[in-house]
Design a protein around this motif. Structure first.
Motif, PDB file in Angstrom:
ATOM      1  N   TYR A  13       0.808  -1.211   0.000  1.00 40.99           N
ATOM      2  CA  TYR A  13       0.000   0.000   0.000  1.00 40.99           C
ATOM      3  C   TYR A  13       0.847   1.271   0.000  1.00 40.99           C
ATOM      4  O   TYR A  13       0.328   2.353   0.224  1.00 40.99           O
ATOM      5  N   LEU A  14       2.129   1.118  -0.242  1.00 38.04           N
ATOM      6  CA  LEU A  14       3.049   2.261  -0.233  1.00 38.04           C
ATOM      7  C   LEU A  14       3.742   2.397  -1.577  1.00 38.04           C
ATOM      8  O   LEU A  14       4.951   2.549  -1.657  1.00 38.04           O
ATOM      9  N   LYS A  15       2.981   2.356  -2.637  1.00 32.95           N
ATOM     10  CA  LYS A  15       3.542   2.359  -3.987  1.00 32.95           C
ATOM     11  C   LYS A  15       3.904   3.752  -4.497  1.00 32.95           C
ATOM     12  O   LYS A  15       4.875   3.916  -5.209  1.00 32.95           O
ATOM     13  N   THR A  16       3.128   4.761  -4.128  1.00 36.67           N
ATOM     14  CA  THR A  16       3.359   6.102  -4.680  1.00 36.67           C
ATOM     15  C   THR A  16       3.964   7.022  -3.616  1.00 36.67           C
ATOM     16  O   THR A  16       3.798   6.792  -2.415  1.00 36.67           O
ATOM     17  N   PRO A  17       4.633   8.081  -4.049  1.00 40.25           N
ATOM     18  CA  PRO A  17       5.153   9.051  -3.081  1.00 40.25           C
ATOM     19  C   PRO A  17       4.051   9.647  -2.207  1.00 40.25           C
ATOM     20  O   PRO A  17       4.275   9.927  -1.029  1.00 40.25           O
ATOM     21  N   GLU A  18       2.862   9.824  -2.772  1.00 37.88           N
ATOM     22  CA  GLU A  18       1.746  10.383  -1.998  1.00 37.88           C
ATOM     23  C   GLU A  18       1.311   9.418  -0.891  1.00 37.88           C
ATOM     24  O   GLU A  18       1.031   9.851   0.239  1.00 37.88           O
ATOM     25  N   GLU A  19       1.253   8.138  -1.205  1.00 32.53           N
ATOM     26  CA  GLU A  19       0.896   7.132  -0.191  1.00 32.53           C
ATOM     27  C   GLU A  19       1.968   7.079   0.902  1.00 32.53           C
ATOM     28  O   GLU A  19       1.650   6.967   2.083  1.00 32.53           O
TER      29      GLU A  19
END
Length: 94
Positions: A13-19
């Motif tokens: 659940y931590l794929k994007t910089p925003e996440e």
């Protein structure tokens, strides 16, 4: 027929910089230093520790040692890690 369950892994659940930024923000709001360190470790593993080490200028060993539950990173290590994440440390009134 029982349904197949998979073990929860936060890295999924931590794929994007925003996440990743939202995850760190939530950890900081909680105020638990051990959880903050572990959250940074989760992000390092989600990005790939080797990649994160190159981005931050920290060694893989330093990342594993500092960013684990119970880890106690120095301010310098924390600053390098957050800079590599494209974040900056700041202080706001509680």
């Amino acid at each position: 027929m029982p349904s197949a369950m998979r073990e929860f892994d936060v890295q999924n659940y931590l794929k994007t910089p925003e996440e990743q930024a939202a995850y760190i923000e939530a950890a900081l709001e909680g105020g638990d230093p051990s959880f903050i360190a572990a959250a940074l470790g989760d992000i390092a593993r989600a990005r790939g520790v080797t990649t994160f080490a190159a981005e931050s200028g920290l060694s893989r060993e330093a990342i594993y040692r500092a960013f684990r539950p119970g880890g106690n990173p120095t301010l310098e290590t924390l600053a390098k890690a957050t800079k590599a994440l494209g974040l900056r440390l700041s202080v706001v009134a509680a």
